[in-house]
Design a protein around this motif. Sequence first.
Motif, mmCIF file in Angstrom:
data_model
loop_
_atom_site.group_PDB
_atom_site.id
_atom_site.type_symbol
_atom_site.label_atom_id
_atom_site.label_comp_id
_atom_site.label_asym_id
_atom_site.label_seq_id
_atom_site.Cartn_x
_atom_site.Cartn_y
_atom_site.Cartn_z
ATOM 1 N N ASN A 160 -9.302 -6.719 -3.645
ATOM 2 C CA ASN A 160 -8.611 -7.646 -4.544
ATOM 3 C C ASN A 160 -7.440 -8.324 -3.843
ATOM 4 O OD1 ASN A 160 -10.365 -6.954 -6.601
ATOM 5 N ND2 ASN A 160 -9.046 -5.307 -7.377
ATOM 6 N N PHE A 161 -6.749 -7.534 -3.034
ATOM 7 C CA PHE A 161 -5.582 -8.068 -2.333
ATOM 8 C C PHE A 161 -6.013 -9.145 -1.324
ATOM 9 C CE2 PHE A 161 -2.065 -8.110 0.642
ATOM 10 C CZ PHE A 161 -0.963 -8.051 -0.197
ATOM 11 N N ARG A 187 0.827 -1.207 0.000
ATOM 12 C CA ARG A 187 0.000 0.000 0.000
ATOM 13 C C ARG A 187 0.863 1.259 0.000
ATOM 14 N NH1 ARG A 187 -3.939 1.165 5.021
ATOM 15 N NH2 ARG A 187 -1.910 1.709 5.924
ATOM 16 N N GLU A 241 -10.621 -0.697 -3.391
ATOM 17 C CA GLU A 241 -10.729 -1.723 -4.425
ATOM 18 C C GLU A 241 -9.491 -2.606 -4.422
ATOM 19 O OE1 GLU A 241 -11.317 -2.068 -9.282
ATOM 20 O OE2 GLU A 241 -11.473 -0.128 -8.269
ATOM 21 N N ASN A 242 -8.336 -1.973 -4.287
ATOM 22 C CA ASN A 242 -7.101 -2.745 -4.217
ATOM 23 C C ASN A 242 -7.067 -3.651 -2.986
ATOM 24 O OD1 ASN A 242 -6.131 -1.771 -6.553
ATOM 25 N ND2 ASN A 242 -4.391 -0.644 -5.724
ATOM 26 N N LYS A 243 -7.618 -3.098 -1.885
ATOM 27 C CA LYS A 243 -7.613 -3.899 -0.650
ATOM 28 C C LYS A 243 -8.471 -5.159 -0.807
ATOM 29 C CE LYS A 243 -9.752 -2.341 3.032
ATOM 30 N NZ LYS A 243 -10.037 -1.562 4.249
ATOM 31 N N TYR A 253 -9.906 3.854 -4.805
ATOM 32 C CA TYR A 253 -8.865 3.060 -5.454
ATOM 33 C C TYR A 253 -8.204 2.104 -4.463
ATOM 34 C CZ TYR A 253 -4.427 1.947 -7.737
ATOM 35 O OH TYR A 253 -3.347 1.272 -8.254
ATOM 36 N N THR A 255 2.429 1.727 -3.406
ATOM 37 C CA THR A 255 1.422 2.242 -4.343
ATOM 38 C C THR A 255 1.195 3.732 -4.126
ATOM 39 O OG1 THR A 255 0.339 0.083 -4.354
ATOM 40 C CG2 THR A 255 -0.945 1.952 -5.168
#
Length: 663
Positions: free
Chosen positions: A163-164, A32, A159-161, A156, A35
Amino acid sequence: MKLTIRTFSFVVFLSLFAFLYTIFAVYYFQQREKTAIVILKSIQNDMSEMSYVLSKNIKNRKKIKSFRSLMERAVSHNDFVKAIVILDTNNVIFTTDRYYKRAPSKYSLSKSTGLKSYDELLEKLGMETVIRFYEGETPYEFELLFILDHKEIVSYFEENKVNFFISFGLLPLLVLSLIWSLLRHYIMKPMEKLRQYAYYQSMIPKAFGVKELESIRSSMVQTFTRLEAEQKELYEIARTDELSGLANRNALNEFLGRLIADSERAGNEFAFIFLDLDHFKDVNDSLGHQVGDELLKGVASLIHEVLRSNDFVARVGGDEFVIVLQRYSSLIELINIIERIQEHLNIPLVIQTYPIEITSSMGIAFYPKDGEDVISLMQHADIAMYEAKAKGRAQYHFYTEELNAKVQENIALDKSMREALRQKEYVLYYQPKTDIKSGRVIGVEALIRWISPTKGMVSPGVFIPLAEENGFIIELGNWVLEEALNQQARWKAEGLNICVSVNIATQQLMSVDFESRLMKLLEQTNADTSMIDFEITEYLFLEQNQQSLKLLDFIHSLGISISLDDFGTGYSSLSYLKEFPIDHLKIDKAFLDDFDKPKGAVFIETIVKMGQTLGIDVIAEGVEQKEQVEYLQRIGCDAYQGYYCSKPLPADEFEYFYKKYRS
């Protein structure tokens, strides 16, 4: 503290889970932050590029708005930039978003010391740089602000969290769950079953899939099976009489302990019988102990053959036996079992070519009346047994003299009333039924009477209850029915076509051959079914079922009417008056005796009104006074019977009475 396999596996699994998810958490936060750094650099690069382009192309500070399209395109191409603002000192001279008309504070744009890139993205309002340009030879500086779109940034990262977590969190969790399931199925559950089997030795576990565990299971099963067989054998030896094969005193004490506890809770009684062989010592003395032992084996076998599956017998001494009888419906049934035992023992036994006749004396005590523990029951049954021996042996005796006398009286009465049927000592008397309005005799009730050559007239109240108790009521009731049908047919042939009511006992009615027997009797006697009435009691409805309804419908279909006798004294319910084909209600004499009292009158009038409403005739029994007849007329009762009209009469006397009454 010692851990179980399950607990140990769970601790290991939990530790592994915690370790993996610690690594996962560290990796997640590192990714994170990386990113966030990339996003900041991307925005910084876009801002530097925009500053460079504007610095090269601005020639007149008043024409800054001519670059609007360039800056709006830059905003639209960067999802994390919400707006671009240009400041001249603290004045906004250009903005792509009208919301930002005032210069933001410097604090909201500055970067806190030690703040991580992710936190900086979420906390800073925006990023700033300088646009340097010349207007002619005069240098100018504007501040260029990139306002961050926090909503887009948060979206953002969320959403990444997700998916992760799906990729690096959920999948490992599923793998761990699969491993845990496999461990439970192949290791923990089998080990727990082995533990329970070793501790409780209950159900044998099925074969395991793991070879080593299956080896342990197989070995345990073999060991416990052998131990169980040895334990059972030792248990049986300790509770079995070696000579006779019956239970011994130990088994008797254990059985009685359980039975007394159960009987105390349920409020049941049971019979404790002490049996002693008569003159057994003479057999031992004259023929030897070996013959005596063989005789005891034979006696034990005979007793065991007679007893029912729920009865218990034990040998407690040389020629002494204890029998425990339970679940008998009456004293008559109990006596039948006792007499069968004595009859079997009276059969001569051939022991080593010696014919031996043996009898027994039996003493009976009852729980809890004669004793509430093993010792008192044994003592009292023993006393009763010696009383039987004192009275001549080869008989039985009850512990209490009163009960013994009653039983002997019932036995004598049972034999006498059965013999009376064979000797044709029973006769039917007929009591008239009278219509209330017209005063005409509209029918008779057939009543059994026993005229004994030695005892004279024996009241039905003496022998009917015993007949119902011992089942003789079926045979007796069949005789009454046949005799009543014959009498109705004779009267019809003589021109006296009057309705005859017959009392049908519930046991008789529910016997398996009642329908076929009734059809046969109707065919033989040629009785008029329209002039036959069956009187039944409410006991038939204690268990209202389709069988009872079907049977009464069958009787009704033959033209035979049905009266409900003694209404109100038993299991009274309006439901069976609706469901079952009832033609007449008979009010019991107990109600008529209180006709002149308010409470008594209420019952009588309620029954009469109910009959009128349901279309059922009401007949009053036991009417003995003129006042009773007048009262019944006032309330609308249909008919009555009782001594006011006539007592029960023999058939010939009733004929005379009927003819005289009509004239």
